[in-house]
Every structure is written in structure tokens, then in C-alpha cells.
Design a protein around this motif. Structure first.
Motif, mmCIF file in Angstrom:
data_model
loop_
_atom_site.group_PDB
_atom_site.id
_atom_site.type_symbol
_atom_site.label_atom_id
_atom_site.label_comp_id
_atom_site.label_asym_id
_atom_site.label_seq_id
_atom_site.Cartn_x
_atom_site.Cartn_y
_atom_site.Cartn_z
ATOM 1 N N THR A 154 7.410 34.454 -4.795
ATOM 2 C CA THR A 154 6.165 34.572 -5.689
ATOM 3 C C THR A 154 6.134 34.026 -6.598
ATOM 4 O O THR A 154 5.092 33.772 -7.436
ATOM 5 C CB THR A 154 6.160 36.280 -5.634
ATOM 6 N N ASP A 155 7.159 33.806 -7.528
ATOM 7 C CA ASP A 155 6.994 33.271 -8.846
ATOM 8 C C ASP A 155 6.610 31.658 -8.871
ATOM 9 O O ASP A 155 6.192 31.225 -9.907
ATOM 10 C CB ASP A 155 8.596 33.252 -9.730
ATOM 11 N N VAL A 158 2.018 32.087 -7.676
ATOM 12 C CA VAL A 158 1.107 32.667 -8.268
ATOM 13 C C VAL A 158 0.806 31.386 -9.482
ATOM 14 O O VAL A 158 -0.489 31.268 -9.510
ATOM 15 C CB VAL A 158 1.190 33.949 -9.096
ATOM 16 N N GLU A 216 4.060 40.460 -10.377
ATOM 17 C CA GLU A 216 3.591 39.351 -11.346
ATOM 18 C C GLU A 216 2.599 39.662 -12.120
ATOM 19 O O GLU A 216 1.691 40.385 -11.670
ATOM 20 C CB GLU A 216 3.031 38.152 -10.238
#
Length: 486
Positions: A154-155, A158, A216
Motif C-alpha cells: 500500500t505504501d 498510493v 495511508e
């Protein structure tokens, strides 16, 4: 006429009477913002709209940021009841929200994707990247190249779609997922996790993915679509550790329909005049037209838009046509027009199971007398199966109306739009009493039942309630409402 133009393209529809919904969503987005500031170990909050076709959910999420800008500080509930420091914090959040970007994701486009074909998480990630590219005018990305770069992180995801959308890392980004109900139909397409008793619950997997994205910064979510909302609400809260907050999206009232007619314009006529100017005149007011549309559609936005669209198409092909109550009823009672208005509903209406049809009497009675039910009430489907009444209304192709009672408790009423009765009663010809009730609802105003003083008729209704609930027990307090009919 239905093949000429889609209802949504006939006129420029202005979204009205969604202040309550904007307030609910904005408050939950602020809660997520606050929880993230407190630390990484939190239970994400996501606004959720589990509604049937025609509730206005897609138009609402697409227009949400515009509505926030139009409402200003009133978009954030409770601003007047906090201290100056907290008020400044909330105003800061609201100002950034007004400048947010929206990424609208239609989950009907979700499909198994190489190189991890049946992995739901990768399919969702790739769909986000693909939608971001298409929204920015870029070609569809190669899934293998995307996977090499991301590896389900996910880092990395996004920042990638932020760069595709050309928005800075500190600008709010709102991801709006539509058509979440397709997950019900995807059991053979993805490897879903199984519960201890062997069941598959795809919504747990989906909201589990969203919960990871919630960590996030400056990223927010709205999820809408046709689904068994309360059932999902309970399982997601306990398994995926996500709190879903329902967006009411109640049907429109008469004053809102008047506003919609007066603000929406139609390009089919020179100068794109307002709809009210096209269809109304000194002998047939906007208020009168709104009342007739409310009686016919129940204020359900999808039905309302299609009914208005048909009238506009009819007017455009008959220049000398003048609308009145009599001509309105003649046009709208046509089977051709009814088919045009309810076309998107038909597949679901004609495929109701026999078990579901058996419960239609109860919902009809609840609708006729506006008898309210609580959020978590259940009805027994069989000796070992209960269903939430909240979800049953959706499953039966009907609608709920949120009502705040004098004690500030949220309760619901069943709404049966008259346009749908023609198709509901086709399967009830053998049940003469139920057919009679529906035919009466079709020919009389809704107020006929609610304000009825006919003792024999009300006694009959009370008897029907008693017989029905003796066969289908409920955890509800609705038995007390029998006194309203006696």
C-alpha cells in the motif's frame, strides 16, 4: 422512446435534498482523519450506502465534493458545539476537503488480473491504477509491469496513483467505490477467505483491503452499491475490524421534487430552459406536478428521473402538448411508460424467490400503514433462518425511508412506489386479498390507508398482521402497532 435516449442524458439533473447525507459522510471522514492522527492501531470508519437501484447513490458520490463546497461549514455536523481550538481543527479539515480530488471506481470493472489471477487484493489495486490512468487520459497500464513495481504494498500504491492523477501527497484524495454488490456474484472468480464453518464472505475480504489503505495519510473512502447492508455491517465489524456507517439516501419529499424541477434544465429545447418551465404553466403548477410525481414514484430518485425524462421526451415530440393532471395520469398509466420507468428494476423483480414472495404481504402492510421498524429487527424465514428486515426490504426491490421519531431514535418505513406495483402483483393473482391490497394502493393515494377510518378494513389488516407474524415470528415490537389498526 426508451431506445432514443438514456434517462440520465435527457436533462441536466441537479442533486437536491442531500444535506443530511453530506453531513453524515463528512462527519465520518473527519472521524477517520482524527483516528489516524491518534495512532496506527484504530478501527477505520467508512461511510456505506447499501441501496437498491434508483436511490441516487452513484449521483450522490459523484457530486459529493461539489455538495460540500456548496454547503460550506454546514457540511460538518457539530461545528457549533465545540471549543475554539477544535473548531479551528475542523475548519482546517473542511477547507482541505473542499480542495480534494475524487477517484470514482466502478467495481463492475473488477476482474481477476495477471499475474495473480484470483487474488482480490491485487485486482482492487490494479483497478485503482487503471481508473486513475483513464481519468488522467493515459493508456491502460500493463498489469505485469504494475505488479513488479508494487508487490501488493500500500505504501507504493498510493504514491503511484497520486502521481498518475498529478496531485500532491498532502492533498486529500477521496476514493468512491460504486457497485460493491458485484462481490456477491464473484465467488468463482477470486480466492476468498473461509470462516471457521466453511462460509465465504467476500465483503470481509474487500473491507479488509480498504482497512489497510485507511492507514495511508490524506486518503478517504465512500462505498456504495446494492448489497445486504446490515448483514455486511455486522460481519465486517467483527472480522475485518471496520466500522461502517450507513448513508441514509432517503427518497425525496415534495418540496425537494419542486426544487429539482426548478433547478434542472433540458437541452432538448432551445436555450435549455428549466424543467418546470417546459412542463408547467399557469394552469398546472410545479407544486402540482411534484405532488403527482411523488405519488407515482414515492420520491425514489431513479424512478423520478425516468418519469421526468419520459415527460420531456413526450413534450419534445409533441410541441402543442399541454400537461395537466388528467394528461399526466393518462400518460403515466400506459404500460409502455411504466416499462420505460422501471426497466432497470425488472430483472430483479421477476426473479424473486417464492420464499421472498411469501413475505411480500408483511412488507405491503407495513408500507400501507407506515408502520416503523428498528434498525436490527429480524423476521424468521424458516425454522432455522432469520433475515434482517432492513436487508429484506432491499432484497425485495422495495425502499426504506429513514424517520427520526420524537425521542430522536432512527427508525425505518417501507416504501412501495406505485410504478412497481404493476410488476409485484403479477405474481400474486392467486392471493386475492393481497392482490386487492396492491390494486387499492395503485388506485388510491397513499394517504387513503394512513388516514383510513374504515373499522372493518382496519380490522382485516390487523387480522392479517396477526396471521402473518404467527407464521413468521419477529424480534420486533411491531405487535404493539396492531393497536393502531383497531
Amino acid at each position: 422512446m426508451s431506445s432514443e435516449l438514456e434517462a440520465e442524458s435527457v436533462y441536466d439533473m441537479v442533486v437536491v435534498d442531500r444535506e443530511q447525507d453530506v453531513g453524515v459522510v463528512t462527519l465520518q471522514l473527519f472521524r477517520l482523519y482524527t483516528l489516524r492522527k491518534l495512532g496506527r492501531h484504530f478501527k477505520p470508519v467508512i461511510p456505506f450506502g447499501p441501496h437498491l437501484f434508483g436511490s441516487g447513490k452513484t449521483k450522490f458520490v459523484q457530486s459529493y465534493l461539489e455538495l460540500v463546497n456548496n454547503m460550506g461549514e454546514s457540511a460538518l455536523i457539530g461545528l457549533d458545539y465545540v471549543g475554539e481550538s477544535e473548531k479551528a481543527n475542523r475548519r482546517g479539515f473542511l477547507e482541505k476537503l473542499k480542495r480534494a480530488s475524487l477517484l470514482f471506481v466502478d467495481l463492475k470493472e473488477l476482474e481477476p488480473t495477471d499475474p495473480k489471477e484470483r487474488n482480490l487484493e491485487w485486482a482492487v489495486y490494479y483497478l485503482l491504477i487503471k481508473v486513475a490512468c483513464l481519468q488522467s487520459g493515459l493508456p491502460q497500464p500493463d498489469p505485469d509491469e504494475c505488479f513488479k513495481e508494487l508487490k501488493l504494498r500500500t505504501d507504493a500504491l498510493v504514491p503511484l496513483f497520486r502521481s498518475i492523477l498529478r496531485i500532491p501527497s498532502d492533498q486529500y484524495l477521496l476514493l468512491a467505490f460504486d457497485e460493491v454488490g458485484v462481490l456477491d456474484e464473484s465467488l468463482d472468480e477470486f480466492h476468498f477467505k473461509r470462516t471457521h464453518d466453511g462460509r465465504v464472505r467476500p465483503y470481509n475480504d474487500f473491507f479488509g483491503i480498504i482497512s489497510q489503505l485507511c492507514k495511508e495519510p490524506d486518503l478517504f473512502f465512500i462505498v456504495v452499491g446494492k448489497s445486504e447492508g446490515l448483514n455486511i455491517y455486522n460481519y465486517v465489524a467483527s472480522v475485518s475490524r471496520v466500522q461502517l456507517v450507513f448513508i441514509p439516501l432517503s427518497p425525496l419529499e415534495k418540496h425537494s421534487i419542486v426544487e429539482h424541477l426548478e433547478k434542472s434544465s433540458c437541452f432538448l429545447f432551445p436555450g435549455s430552459p428549466k424543467v418546470s418551465e417546459i412542463l408547467c404553466h399557469e394552469d398546472f403548477s410545479t407544486s402540482e406536478l411534484a405532488g403527482l410525481l411523488l405519488e407515482l414514484t414515492g420520491g425514489v430518485p431513479g424512478l423520478l428521473v425516468r418519469a421526468i425524462s419520459y415527460l420531456l421526451l413526450y413534450k419534445s415530440s409533441n410541441n402543442n402538448f399541454s400537461l395537466s393532471k388528467e394528461t399526466f395520469l393518462i400518460i403515466m398509466n400506459s404500460f409502455l411508460v411504466t416499462n420505460y420507468c422501471v426497466a432497470p428494476f425488472l430483472p430483479r423483480l421477476i426473479s424473486l424467490s417464492e420464499q421472498r414472495k411469501c413475505l411480500l404481504r408483511m412488507l405491503t402492510l407495513l408500507s400501507l400503514y407506515r408502520i416503523r421498524f428498528d434498525f436490527d429487527e429480524t423476521v424468521q424465514m424458516s425454522s432455522n433462518s432469520d433475515v434482517f428486515l432492513f436487508d429484506l426490504v432491499t432484497d425485495m426491490c422495495l425502499y426504506r425511508r429513514l424517520v427520526i421519531d420524537p425521542d430522536h431514535n432512527e427508525r425505518y418505513e417501507v416504501l412501495i412506489p406505485k410504478l412497481l406495483i404493476e410488476y409485484i402483483d403479477q405474481g400474486l393473482k392467486d392471493d386475492r386479498l393481497e392482490w386487492l391490497l396492491l390494486e387499492t394502493l395503485k388506485s388510491q393515494s397513499v394517504e387513503f390507508f394512513y388516514e383510513s377510518k374504515c373499522r372493518i378494513f382496519e380490522g382485516l389488516i390487523a387480522t392479517l398482521f396477526y396471521l402473518h407474524f404467527s407464521r413468521h415470528p419477529t424480534n420486533s415490537s411491531m405487535f404493539s402497532t396492531l393497536g393502531q389498526c383497531l
